[in-house]
Design an enzyme around this catalytic site. Sequence first.
Site, mmCIF file in Angstrom:
data_model
loop_
_atom_site.group_PDB
_atom_site.id
_atom_site.type_symbol
_atom_site.label_atom_id
_atom_site.label_comp_id
_atom_site.label_asym_id
_atom_site.label_seq_id
_atom_site.Cartn_x
_atom_site.Cartn_y
_atom_site.Cartn_z
ATOM 1 N N SER A 86 0.769 -1.190 0.075
ATOM 2 C CA SER A 86 -0.002 -0.069 -0.012
ATOM 3 C C SER A 86 0.794 1.314 0.053
ATOM 4 C CB SER A 86 -0.975 -0.038 1.258
ATOM 5 O OG SER A 86 -1.803 0.931 1.216
ATOM 6 N N HIS A 134 2.817 11.732 -1.048
ATOM 7 C CA HIS A 134 2.426 13.217 -1.009
ATOM 8 C C HIS A 134 3.666 14.103 -1.386
ATOM 9 C CE1 HIS A 134 -1.462 12.511 1.135
ATOM 10 N NE2 HIS A 134 -0.809 11.928 1.826
ATOM 11 N N HIS A 149 -20.001 12.777 1.913
ATOM 12 C CA HIS A 149 -20.648 13.850 2.698
ATOM 13 C C HIS A 149 -20.352 15.181 2.310
ATOM 14 C CE1 HIS A 149 -16.403 13.434 3.469
ATOM 15 N NE2 HIS A 149 -16.293 14.456 4.406
ATOM 16 N N HIS A 181 -1.787 7.272 -5.158
ATOM 17 C CA HIS A 181 -2.019 6.034 -4.257
ATOM 18 C C HIS A 181 -2.038 4.871 -5.136
ATOM 19 C CE1 HIS A 181 -5.560 3.246 -2.962
ATOM 20 N NE2 HIS A 181 -4.520 3.009 -1.849
ATOM 21 N N ARG A 216 -3.347 -6.245 -3.385
ATOM 22 C CA ARG A 216 -3.432 -7.404 -2.361
ATOM 23 C C ARG A 216 -4.144 -8.547 -2.589
ATOM 24 N NH1 ARG A 216 -7.067 -2.942 -2.342
ATOM 25 N NH2 ARG A 216 -9.354 -3.511 -2.350
#
Lengths: 318, 318
Positions: free
Chosen positions: A100, A104, A184, A114, A118
Amino acid sequence: MMGLAPSFAAEATRWISGVHDAITDFFATADGRGTFREDRWERPGGGGGHSRVLTEGAVFEKAGVNRSAVAGPLEESMAGRLALQGGALEGATFFATGVSVVAHPRSPMVPTVHLNVRYFELTGSDGTVFDAWFGGGTDLTPTWPFPEDAAHFHQALATLCGRHGPALYPRYKAWCDDYFRNHHRDGEARGVGGVFFDHLRPGGDHGLGFEQLHAFVHDIGMSFPLAYGPIVARRRDLPWGERERRFQAFRRSRYAEFNLLHDRGTHFGIQSGARAESVLMSLPPEARWEYAPEFPSGSPEAALQSMLTPRDWLTMSH
Amino acid sequence: MMGLAPSFAAEATRWISGVHDAITDFFATADGRGTFREDRWERPGGGGGHSRVLTEGAVFEKAGVNRSAVAGPLEESMAGRLALQGGALEGATFFATGVSVVAHPRSPMVPTVHLNVRYFELTGSDGTVFDAWFGGGTDLTPTWPFPEDAAHFHQALATLCGRHGPALYPRYKAWCDDYFRNHHRDGEARGVGGVFFDHLRPGGDHGLGFEQLHAFVHDIGMSFPLAYGPIVARRRDLPWGERERRFQAFRRSRYAEFNLLHDRGTHFGIQSGARAESVLMSLPPEARWEYAPEFPSGSPEAALQSMLTPRDWLTMSH
């Protein structure tokens, strides 16, 4: 899952270790100055990981490259997060390994990236592997609006995926758009997407067998030099100032919101007892929560915000 | 809940509005320079809120003072978060009103503070209020280690709670210690605690009736001048520099982790469709995720970290 028993776990662990090393090399070279610190951690329940982090590099303010291989009894809370149910899981054990990566960059001109690949395996109380799947993906999160970078990233992934089947890129590009969203925040995307996939089993609608799936996911794991490297090379020396850096800190706050509020990988890591510093290595080195920021129409900031609505980036690159 | 029907909702809304105004006045006075911006928002499902935020003040980098009053059908996901279950909830509607405050001072010498008081009511399909409760609390999150500030805050709350019953402070202090913890960080506390309580109904083990509960929770809502004001006054003019500010940004990253990963209020707000900018006004203006920071034994940073293990702060103040 005939043909899998007893287990692909040992081979998967070696495979992930190799991808981990290759990605570490990629960032060491791309940065040119920073060096990696490595921490090894053990999971009380079984297994552990290797966290490599580069901080204060020439290009990267923080780049975390983790691998882990963990195993143990499948707990109910874990089964819930994996959306697995059924009595067959009683007495089952899980094995999970993956790499993973979140990088930045310091410069707001260079996008955050990113990547994750897996492998997951479930073994019944009789010692037989009864389920196994691959997952992964890679996505790009720019701060400053360079639509051609998004187009390049997607074109590279489309080419890579295309070598394994014509349906993979369109399907996993759409999955990525669907997954990396701040629900959200009116569904604002985390970035400009890429590809994302999970629960890839042989015989799925992708038409790939186990070995072919493994080869495909491996190529995703090795995609940085092709998909991300050229973007770093052409943006790293661009000038930037206080304004760009401030907008970057704002965009990073949205990145942190996604990872802490919505990301299943983060929640699985914390749930499964992984080392918090390793799971949360994905968080940005510096972030700002400004209250209700507004960006004037026509500004680069507004242009970036408008890139956060999913679209077909391939048509842009012609 | 005899005596409650038809509803305390209208009175609770006026009460919360008054507390909201009083807290706004407190911060305007304590800051001395900043002014509040107010945004009103409406919830699609019913109700809405008033968000007041002070930014770039003399003392406060960001202070958010929200109130809301929302109502609507009780959704299953909401019932789950509230840990309510049962057929009686079918066709039920909920009403919730509260004021929620987080103030992030600019100076690392001045602690961050949080306060919330709320009232919640459930009405059955027959129009009868069948359940209602109060919740709330206030807690302190220092950046620089001044144990006497933690002691003052707790002493003030103990005195305030003591006016309503001898068992309240010890019980709600322990509840606060239990709640504001980053479980994924080996249970590190968010700060030095305060008081926290939820689901306070008349006839509970606190021995208070509905009016008495209301009076107690009101006093918590009005506790800033007594509990927090004196700390601001004695710390606001202390000097600080880059080192203290950097440690503050680190501590704020832990604050953001708690609010996004664990806080039930944040999750309820997002779940219930409240305005994201208002719910997330609690997040720090600037935060840094440093990888695995270490603080030399004997340093102020290490002293602050050691304050994050819950303890009896009252014995300190003598």
